[in-house]
Design an enzyme around this catalytic site. Structure first.
Site: not given
Ligand code: BGC
Length: 767
Positions: A301-305
């Site tokens: 995932s992207d950061w905290g997505s």
């Protein structure tokens, strides 16, 4: 499994037998070895999975950002303590932003020596354009159109990063973008799908090399899947609403090219696409990527997505977000902490099929095996190699070479450039001219501030002239990539006088203006594409006293510099060129290197034209039908044309194109061959990017006015002519329809060949 192995060996045997040529035989052996290794890895993964608890499998899907001083005391409370505890239990599969042999070893040791199964971590980092020694920002590298050089640059970056314990980079970013307001255009290959796909392949191959298991290659990551570059109004993280044709024909191909080149990981994106956050999008991750494209690596995932799906209004809470993400095919959770907290419950409640957990863990373990981490988890962790490789002369030489290749000459009236080497008084003006941090650009976490060679330092290496420096005006007082409070652009003009006096006494003025390295990149969208702050005023003030100006631009995105284009005789696009920036710029200004870069993104006349790109569609009203008619597709105040088109760039020499021939053998061998003679008509050696554009005149889905479908970089001595041959096949001549089917349709095509996207040497053929 044994049966599979047997079949593979038989096939391998047959392959070897049927290859008469030595070369073919070697290839067959290599293929057989590769499939043998793959099947061995699958066996090992299966064996390991069979020993793992549900929590341990989920642990592989959990990625944490670096925490506490890893070589210091153990954290006792708060989030850090929890992360530490998870690491010891084997509930962490990967960490990012832990770097340097000592620190990586500290966390790897816990994973390998303290957890029940001793599964090594995969260590991720944003090696975007180098690790500590930086090459140009990716957009700049793309301006070289030099695929070998770009591959080499990724290879060098991998070498340096791997020596610091990193084995996975979150690069390349392969997002096509047509919007210069978006700060992250600096991180990609620009606006074009064809060029972007070629560069994606070069970067993946450079990072990963032919053999992922060597200690100098690292796993690459194609990001951000998908449509992140189509954020509305160029505002980062914003909604993307994209039709099928654009998605299939413009956005997907560089991702597909990266997959075909063997990229081992993908990252999804922050944006929603057509109403669904990409992180929770099953269509993107499962249907397209994993099923249709048969991608067998993993998706991070992207950061905290995953958590962000709550703010998007797609998930009702964290637990729901984790359920949506995993079901959609996001295999690893970067910093949402949700998989590790919620997935086991979701499986126990029957909301997530345990097979999906197995699949995700398998994908992650597969890549770890391929990296050779199980054979030797400390293979990237050699202190003596770290010392020897990081910042070595070889790496500096490589980034300098790439920096020179990335420079684009935009204007050169009266041959003001190259500068004379003797007896000249040079006034060097601009805050950026002496800046040793800004050229590092965005994404330079491991590089130290003040480590770039400034233009001032670069020019001072040429001792035949005198250089007088005056700042003129501040561009920024930024210090740290993540120090958001830094003030950028002052309104202070108190330095103008000194700069004006310096310019008055000079034979030539070199002005280094543009954006600070912190003004592009993630979260750095802009609504104004002019020179920030009071730099435009400074430029005009200097012009009043000395017109012999060479404007060197530093920027991470296309700028709208109409006034400069009209008035300043020489303009050099020098982006943010990394550690060796000043040396590269000086060598180009003095003609020791003849620039050959070509713009990978259109430069607009005005921000209001954005998104502006060369491969637009015609509309039903493309041209002015008659004088004074209002109703055609245009602006009232600015021309439709760009300031500098895609593919544009000059040289200290000139090139002539002639003798365009098209041999259409499409019916027979499914090829159209285009040949053209290119001659160096100037008096110095130079390189030219020969570009081939194609127009499909009529199709069941409207086609752009022209599309890049081939190019070749060639070097020519004065008066030398070379014949360039470019081939069009099914891959270049078709397109995706709105059902995602690839079609090659019969009909009339036009080709255009030349040195930029306005190429006007043209011919036709029929399919
Ligand atoms: C970016 C990614 C990056 C990640 C980890 C995110 O904010 O969008 O491209 O890889 O951070 O640093």
């Amino acid at each position: 499994m044994k049966f599979n192995k047997y079949i593979i060996l038989v096939i391998a045997g047959l392959l070897i037998f049927s290859c008469k040529e030595n070369n073919g035989k070697d290839l067959a052996i290599k293929d057989a070895n590769t499939s043998q290794q793959a099947s061995d890895i699958e066996d090992k993964v299966s064996e390991l999975l069979s020993k793992m608890t549900l929590e341990e499998k989920i642990g592989q899907m959990n990625q944490y950002n670096g925490f506490w001083d890893v070589t210091g005391p153990v954290p006792e409370n708060g989030d850090q303590a929890k992360k530490y505890e998870h690491l010891r239990k084997g509930y962490v599969g990967s960490m990012l932003n832990v770097r340097g042999v000592k620190d990586v070893k500290a966390v790897q040791k816990i994973a390998v020596e303290e957890t029940r199964l001793g599964i090594p971590l995969i260590i991720g980092f944003d090696v975007i354009h180098g690790y500590e020694t930086l090459s140009p920002i990716p957009l700049a590298e793309s301006a070289s159109w030099d695929l070998e050089a770009i591959k080499k640059s990724a290879e060098v970056a991998a070498k340096e990063a791997s020596a610091a314990g990193i084995n996975w980079t979150f690069a390349p970013m392969v997002d096509v973008s047509r919007d210069a307001r978006w700060g992250r255009v600096m991180e990609g290959a620009g606006e074009d799908t064809y060029l972007g796909s070629k560069i994606a392949v070069a970067r993946v191959k450079g990072f990963q090399s032919d053999d992922l298991s060597t200690h100098y290659s690292i796993a690459a990551c194609a990001k951000h899947f998908a449509a992140y570059g189509f954020a509305e109004a160029g505002r980062d993280y914003n909604t993307a609403d994209v039709g099928t044709s654009t998605l299939n024909n413009i956005i997907f191909p560089p991702f597909k090219a990266a997959k075909d080149a063997g990229v081992r990981t993908f990252m999804n994106s922050f944006n929603e696409l057509n109403g669904i956050p990409a992180t929770g999008d099953k269509y993107l991750q499962r249907d397209i990527l994993k099923k249709q494209w048969e991608f067998d690596g993993f998706v991070v995932s992207d950061w905290g997505s995953i958590t962000e799906m709550i703010a998007h209004g797609y998930a009702k809470d964290g637990k729901h977000a984790a359920e949506l993400a995993v079901n959609a095919g996001s295999d690893m959770d970067m910093e949402s902490y949700l998989y590790v907290e919620e997935l086991a419950n979701l499986v126990n409640e029957g909301k997530v099929d345990p097979k999906l957990i197995d699949d995700a863990a398998r994908r992650i373990l597969r890549v770890k095996f391929e990296l050779g981490l199980f054979e030797d988890p400390y293979k990237y962790l050699d202190e003596s190699r770290e010392k020897e490789v990081i910042g070595s002369q070889t790496i500096h030489d490589a980034v300098l070479d790439m920096a020179k290749k990335s420079i684009v000459l935009l204007k050169n009236e009266n041959k003001l450039l190259p500068l004379k080497k003797e007896g000249q008084k040079i006034a060097l003006i601009g805050d950026l001219a002496a800046d040793k941090t800004s050229p590092l650009g965005s994404w330079r976490i491991a590089a130290k501030d003040e480590t770039a060679v400034s233009v001032l330092e670069g020019l001072n290496k040429y001792t035949g002239n005198t250089v007088s420096y005056a700042k003129g005006a501040d561009v920024s007082i930024g210090k740290n990539e993540f120090a958001f409070e830094v003030k950028i652009n002052t309104t202070d003009t108190s330095g103008f006088d000194k700069a004006i006096q310096t310019a008055k006494q000079a034979d030539v003025v070199v002005m280094v203006l543009g954006e600070h390295g912190f003004q592009s990149g993630e979260g750095r969208s802009r609504t104004d594409l002019g020179l920030p702050g009071v730099q435009q005023e400074l430029l005009e003030a200097i012009y009043k006293v000395n017109k012999n100006i060479v404007l060197v631009l530093n920027n991470g995105r296309p700028l709208a510099i109409n006034w400069a284009d009209k008035n300043i005789p020489a303009i050099v696009e020098a982006w943010q060129l990394g550690t060796q920036s000043g040396n590269a710029i000086a060598q180009v200004l003095y003609g020791d290197y003849n620039p050959s870069g070509k713009l990978p993104m259109t430069f607009p006349r005005h921000v209001g034209q954005v998104p502006i790109y060369y491969n637009y569609k015609n509309t039903g009203r493309p041209t002015l039908p008659a004088k004074d008619i209002v109703f055609w597709s245009h602006y009232q105040d600015v021309a439709n044309t760009p300031l500098y088109p895609f593919g544009y760039g000059l040289s200290y020499t000139t090139f002539d194109y002639a003798n365009l021939k098209v041999s259409n053998t499409y019916g027979k061998d499914k090829k159209v061959t285009i040949s053209v003679d290119v001659t160096n008509t100037g008096d110095v050696k130079g390189k030219e990017v020969v570009q081939l554009y194609v127009k499909d005149n009529f199709a069941s889905i409207t086609r752009p006015v022209r599309e890049l479908k081939g190019f070749e970089l060639l070097e020519l001595k004065p008066n030398e002519t070379k014949t360039v041959q470019l081939t069009l096949t099914e891959a270049e001549l078709g397109f995706f329809d709105n059902q995602g089917q690839y079609l090659v349709e019969e009909g009339d095509f036009e080709v255009f060949v030349g040195g930029d996207s306005y190429a006007d040497l043209t011919s036709k053929f029929k399919l």
